[in-house]
Motif scaffolding. Structure first.
Motif, mmCIF file in Angstrom:
data_model
loop_
_atom_site.group_PDB
_atom_site.id
_atom_site.type_symbol
_atom_site.label_atom_id
_atom_site.label_comp_id
_atom_site.label_asym_id
_atom_site.label_seq_id
_atom_site.Cartn_x
_atom_site.Cartn_y
_atom_site.Cartn_z
ATOM 1 N N THR A 4 0.834 -1.221 0.020
ATOM 2 C CA THR A 4 0.214 0.003 0.101
ATOM 3 C C THR A 4 0.783 1.325 -0.025
ATOM 4 O O THR A 4 1.742 1.466 0.886
ATOM 5 C CB THR A 4 -0.839 0.032 1.189
ATOM 6 O OG1 THR A 4 -1.866 -1.365 1.103
ATOM 7 C CG2 THR A 4 -1.865 1.345 1.358
ATOM 8 N N ILE A 6 0.557 5.411 -0.025
ATOM 9 C CA ILE A 6 -0.323 6.478 -0.120
ATOM 10 C C ILE A 6 0.415 7.785 -0.822
ATOM 11 O O ILE A 6 1.349 8.259 -0.008
ATOM 12 C CB ILE A 6 -0.998 6.779 1.378
ATOM 13 C CG1 ILE A 6 -2.000 5.837 1.684
ATOM 14 C CG2 ILE A 6 -1.883 8.132 1.106
ATOM 15 C CD1 ILE A 6 -2.494 5.930 2.964
ATOM 16 N N PHE A 12 -2.499 4.743 -8.842
ATOM 17 C CA PHE A 12 -3.657 3.832 -8.378
ATOM 18 C C PHE A 12 -4.697 4.577 -8.226
ATOM 19 O O PHE A 12 -4.958 5.786 -7.927
ATOM 20 C CB PHE A 12 -3.202 3.266 -7.045
ATOM 21 C CG PHE A 12 -1.750 2.581 -7.029
ATOM 22 C CD1 PHE A 12 -1.445 1.833 -8.081
ATOM 23 C CD2 PHE A 12 -0.985 2.540 -5.937
ATOM 24 C CE1 PHE A 12 -0.268 1.346 -8.137
ATOM 25 C CE2 PHE A 12 0.310 1.979 -5.936
ATOM 26 C CZ PHE A 12 0.488 1.330 -6.998
ATOM 27 N N THR A 14 -8.148 4.293 -5.412
ATOM 28 C CA THR A 14 -8.376 3.596 -4.503
ATOM 29 C C THR A 14 -9.660 3.496 -4.015
ATOM 30 O O THR A 14 -10.688 4.496 -4.208
ATOM 31 C CB THR A 14 -7.768 4.665 -3.099
ATOM 32 O OG1 THR A 14 -6.432 4.760 -3.230
ATOM 33 C CG2 THR A 14 -7.942 3.939 -1.866
ATOM 34 N N ILE A 16 -12.430 2.938 -1.276
ATOM 35 C CA ILE A 16 -12.751 3.084 0.377
ATOM 36 C C ILE A 16 -14.246 2.585 0.427
ATOM 37 O O ILE A 16 -15.275 3.108 -0.084
ATOM 38 C CB ILE A 16 -12.468 4.404 0.840
ATOM 39 C CG1 ILE A 16 -11.135 4.679 0.602
ATOM 40 C CG2 ILE A 16 -13.020 4.251 2.353
ATOM 41 C CD1 ILE A 16 -10.818 6.473 1.016
ATOM 42 N N TYR A 64 -9.874 -0.450 2.489
ATOM 43 C CA TYR A 64 -9.020 0.529 1.774
ATOM 44 C C TYR A 64 -8.235 -0.398 0.726
ATOM 45 O O TYR A 64 -7.231 -0.957 1.157
ATOM 46 C CB TYR A 64 -7.993 1.320 2.697
ATOM 47 C CG TYR A 64 -7.297 2.364 2.056
ATOM 48 C CD1 TYR A 64 -7.884 3.498 2.198
ATOM 49 C CD2 TYR A 64 -6.062 2.089 1.527
ATOM 50 C CE1 TYR A 64 -6.859 4.512 1.467
ATOM 51 C CE2 TYR A 64 -5.539 3.176 0.750
ATOM 52 C CZ TYR A 64 -5.688 4.236 0.707
ATOM 53 O OH TYR A 64 -5.100 5.057 0.373
ATOM 54 N N GLN A 66 -6.206 -0.726 -3.310
ATOM 55 C CA GLN A 66 -5.903 -0.114 -4.241
ATOM 56 C C GLN A 66 -5.822 -0.817 -5.426
ATOM 57 O O GLN A 66 -5.394 -2.091 -5.359
ATOM 58 C CB GLN A 66 -4.358 0.339 -3.739
ATOM 59 C CG GLN A 66 -4.363 1.401 -2.789
ATOM 60 C CD GLN A 66 -2.962 1.960 -2.462
ATOM 61 O OE1 GLN A 66 -2.021 1.186 -2.276
ATOM 62 N NE2 GLN A 66 -2.666 3.283 -2.439
ATOM 63 N N TRP A 67 -6.122 -0.340 -6.661
ATOM 64 C CA TRP A 67 -6.217 -1.150 -8.071
ATOM 65 C C TRP A 67 -5.356 -0.076 -8.973
ATOM 66 O O TRP A 67 -5.288 1.108 -8.793
ATOM 67 C CB TRP A 67 -7.530 -1.001 -8.524
ATOM 68 C CG TRP A 67 -8.455 -2.110 -7.621
ATOM 69 C CD1 TRP A 67 -9.248 -1.708 -6.498
ATOM 70 C CD2 TRP A 67 -8.626 -3.264 -7.942
ATOM 71 N NE1 TRP A 67 -9.546 -2.954 -5.926
ATOM 72 C CE2 TRP A 67 -9.337 -3.852 -6.608
ATOM 73 C CE3 TRP A 67 -8.222 -4.265 -8.751
ATOM 74 C CZ2 TRP A 67 -9.580 -5.362 -6.656
ATOM 75 C CZ3 TRP A 67 -8.607 -5.575 -8.807
ATOM 76 C CH2 TRP A 67 -9.357 -6.182 -7.635
ATOM 77 N N SER A 101 -8.917 9.110 -5.727
ATOM 78 C CA SER A 101 -7.541 9.269 -5.961
ATOM 79 C C SER A 101 -7.057 9.990 -4.779
ATOM 80 O O SER A 101 -7.647 10.749 -4.141
ATOM 81 C CB SER A 101 -7.632 10.105 -7.493
ATOM 82 O OG SER A 101 -7.755 11.223 -7.352
ATOM 83 N N VAL A 102 -5.888 9.652 -4.609
ATOM 84 C CA VAL A 102 -4.898 10.677 -3.375
ATOM 85 C C VAL A 102 -4.799 12.025 -3.973
ATOM 86 O O VAL A 102 -4.107 12.290 -4.917
ATOM 87 C CB VAL A 102 -3.775 9.979 -2.981
ATOM 88 C CG1 VAL A 102 -3.044 10.763 -1.965
ATOM 89 C CG2 VAL A 102 -4.119 8.519 -2.712
#
Length: 108
Positions: A4, A6, A12, A14, A16, A64, A66-67, A101-102
Motif C-alpha cells: 500500500t 499513499i 492507483f 483507491t 474505500i 481500503y 488499491q487498484w 484518487s489521492v
C-alpha cells in the motif's frame, strides 16, 4: 510484492468501502472480507493491495484497497466469482463503496 502506498503521485485508484455492521457480526464480516481478498481479489489483474480497518465501536469495517486503474476495478466487479464474495459481505453488512484518487499527503 506491491504494498500500500499513499502518494499523490501514484497512479492507483483507491476503493474505500465502509461497511456498517451489527457489533456482534463485525468479526464475521472481517473474516469474509479477508477470505475474499486472499482467495479471489488479490489474484485479479490490476489488484495492488487491500487493508481492513475495524471501527473501535464495532459498527464499522473499512476496506481500503488499491487498484492499478478504475478499469481494472470495473473488470473485477464484472467477475462472477468476485460478485459472489461481495454478496457474502453485503449479506452481513451495508456497504458504501467509492473510488478515490489521492489528492495530498501530509506528515508531521
Amino acid at each position: 510484492m506491491p504494498t500500500t502506498e499513499i502518494n499523490a503521485d501514484a497512479e492507483f485508484v483507491t476503493l474505500i468501502n465502509v461497511f456498517t455492521v451489527e457489533p456482534d457480526r463485525q468479526r464475521e464480516l472481517v473474516d469474509v472480507l479477508a477470505r475474499a481478498t486472499e482467495e479471489v481479489m488479490r489474484h485479479q489483474p490490476g489488484f495492488v493491495s487491500a487493508n481492513l480497518h475495524v471501527g473501535l465501536d464495532g459498527t464499522r469495517v473499512a476496506n481500503y484497497a488499491q487498484w492499478e486503474s478504475a478499469e481494472h476495478f470495473q473488470r473485477m466487479l464484472a467477475n462472477p466469482e468476485c460478485r459472489q464474495h461481495m454478496a457474502a459481505a453485503t449479506a452481513i453488512a451495508r456497504a458504501e463503496p467509492a473510488l478515490y484518487s489521492v489528492d495530498s499527503v501530509r506528515h508531521a
